[in-house]
Design a protein around this motif. Structure first.
Motif, PDB file in Angstrom:
ATOM      1  N   ALA A   3     -27.509   7.862 -15.219  1.00 47.14           N
ATOM      2  CA  ALA A   3     -27.848   7.019 -16.365  1.00 47.14           C
ATOM      3  C   ALA A   3     -28.601   5.777 -15.925  1.00 47.14           C
ATOM      4  O   ALA A   3     -29.579   5.364 -16.554  1.00 47.14           O
ATOM      5  N   HIS A   4     -28.156   5.189 -14.821  1.00 49.79           N
ATOM      6  CA  HIS A   4     -28.875   4.035 -14.280  1.00 49.79           C
ATOM      7  C   HIS A   4     -30.277   4.441 -13.830  1.00 49.79           C
ATOM      8  O   HIS A   4     -31.247   3.712 -14.047  1.00 49.79           O
ATOM      9  N   GLY A   5     -30.383   5.616 -13.228  1.00 46.69           N
ATOM     10  CA  GLY A   5     -31.690   6.090 -12.795  1.00 46.69           C
ATOM     11  C   GLY A   5     -32.650   6.231 -13.962  1.00 46.69           C
ATOM     12  O   GLY A   5     -33.819   5.854 -13.867  1.00 46.69           O
ATOM     13  N   ARG A   6     -32.153   6.766 -15.066  1.00 46.22           N
ATOM     14  CA  ARG A   6     -33.014   6.921 -16.241  1.00 46.22           C
ATOM     15  C   ARG A   6     -33.424   5.565 -16.805  1.00 46.22           C
ATOM     16  O   ARG A   6     -34.565   5.381 -17.240  1.00 46.22           O
ATOM     17  N   ALA A   7     -32.496   4.592 -16.781  1.00 46.18           N
ATOM     18  CA  ALA A   7     -32.825   3.251 -17.262  1.00 46.18           C
ATOM     19  C   ALA A   7     -33.890   2.604 -16.379  1.00 46.18           C
ATOM     20  O   ALA A   7     -34.822   1.968 -16.881  1.00 46.18           O
TER      21      ALA A   7
ATOM     22  N   GLY B   9     -46.983   1.820 -17.498  1.00 49.60           N
ATOM     23  CA  GLY B   9     -47.715   2.714 -18.380  1.00 49.60           C
ATOM     24  C   GLY B   9     -47.938   4.095 -17.796  1.00 49.60           C
ATOM     25  O   GLY B   9     -48.747   4.871 -18.320  1.00 49.60           O
ATOM     26  N   VAL B  10     -47.212   4.433 -16.713  1.00 48.55           N
ATOM     27  CA  VAL B  10     -47.325   5.768 -16.117  1.00 48.55           C
ATOM     28  C   VAL B  10     -45.930   6.360 -15.977  1.00 48.55           C
ATOM     29  O   VAL B  10     -44.928   5.666 -16.098  1.00 48.55           O
ATOM     30  N   ARG B  11     -45.868   7.649 -15.708  1.00 46.51           N
ATOM     31  CA  ARG B  11     -44.581   8.317 -15.560  1.00 46.51           C
ATOM     32  C   ARG B  11     -43.845   7.788 -14.333  1.00 46.51           C
ATOM     33  O   ARG B  11     -44.450   7.483 -13.306  1.00 46.51           O
ATOM     34  N   ALA B  12     -42.517   7.701 -14.454  1.00 48.63           N
ATOM     35  CA  ALA B  12     -41.702   7.191 -13.356  1.00 48.63           C
ATOM     36  C   ALA B  12     -40.418   7.993 -13.231  1.00 48.63           C
ATOM     37  O   ALA B  12     -39.942   8.604 -14.197  1.00 48.63           O
ATOM     38  N   SER B  13     -39.844   7.979 -12.041  1.00 47.78           N
ATOM     39  CA  SER B  13     -38.565   8.616 -11.789  1.00 47.78           C
ATOM     40  C   SER B  13     -37.881   7.876 -10.647  1.00 47.78           C
ATOM     41  O   SER B  13     -38.372   6.852 -10.179  1.00 47.78           O
ATOM     42  N   THR B  14     -36.741   8.402 -10.205  1.00 44.41           N
ATOM     43  CA  THR B  14     -36.003   7.803  -9.095  1.00 44.41           C
ATOM     44  C   THR B  14     -35.565   8.900  -8.138  1.00 44.41           C
ATOM     45  O   THR B  14     -35.589  10.087  -8.465  1.00 44.41           O
TER      46      THR B  14
END
Length: 248
Positions: free
Chosen positions: A85-89, A99-104
């Motif tokens: 959940a923290h990763g998604r936040a 303004g671009v896609r991001a992940s962790t």
């Protein structure tokens, strides 16, 4: 159009940048390099971000946006400590700024394990037992089984990064459990990349460490894939020869 993968990393981290240019050689150099990089204090990987910390995160993410990144990965070593959940936040925050896609690393790791139908793991942490327990909780909450936990008890990122790859290979072999479908190494600092393929061949199961997962996740955000057998199953080979040596 040139594409760049931006890696947000804590100021103490050197894990991802050690391997990215080598692993991404099969990809056109303008796609994989240069990597836009911003340093962040490790505290910013925590679940509670103060206003001053959020300002620094925004500044760093903005720096990546100014560098023209096409995707961003939060590659902090302790990302796994705070759950999906923290990763998604974190990813949403970075996406709003850049303004671009991001992940962790955490999200990339969970996605990769799920896609491979892996449900149980031997978990390895460079930190102490308390840290390893928190990491285990993250994966348990995501629906995985923990077959075993190995806590190396190393003091900091530098100590982890300076382990010889031959020692890392032995640590990974010793961490295995019969009930584990994969070895999962939390964090990005341990030099797993050069020995991952060799360990996979010896154990007959995949090895997923944070540094290579971060690189894999960045490529996937851009819709890219590479075949680099020497870097292990993650990059398209089940039983490659590996690239082990102590010069990395």
């Amino acid at each position: 159009m040139q594409q760049r993968i931006g890696h947000l990393v804590p100021s103490t981290s050197i894990g991802v940048e050690r391997w990215v240019s080598q692993i991404c050689k099969p990809v056109a150099i303008e796609v994989a390099h240069p990597i836009a990089r911003a340093s962040l204090p490790e505290v910013l990987s925590g679940p509670a971000i103060t206003p001053s910390q959020s300002g620094e995160l925004t500044r760093a993410a903005g720096q990546l946006a100014d560098a023209g990144v096409s995707a961003v990965v939060w590659s902090g070593s302790s990302a796994d400590l705070h759950g999906a959940a923290h990763g998604r936040a974190m990813a949403r925050w970075v996406e709003e700024v850049t303004g671009v896609r991001a992940s962790t690393v955490t999200l990339g790791q969970i996605e990769l394990l799920s896609r491979r139908d892996i449900t149980s793991m031997a978990l390895v942490s460079a930190g102490n037992e308390q840290t390893a327990g928190r990491l285990a909780d993250t994966y348990l909450a995501a629906g995985f089984k923990i077959a075993s936990v190995t806590a190396l008890g190393l003091v900091n990122a530098r100590e982890a990064a300076e382990l010889s790859v031959s020692r890392v290979r032995r640590l990974l072999l010793d961490s295995d459990s019969l009930d584990a479908q994969a070895i999962v190494v939390a964090g990005t600092e341990l030099p797993v990349a050069p020995v991952a393929a060799l360990v996979e061949r010896e154990l007959g199961k995949p090895v997923y460490d944070g540094a290579r997962v971060a690189i894999h996740t960045g490529l996937e955000l851009l819709g890219l894939s590479i075949t680099a057998p020497e870097w292990g199953e993650m990059f398209g080979a089940a039983h490659p020869a590996g690239v082990c040596c102590d010069t990395h």
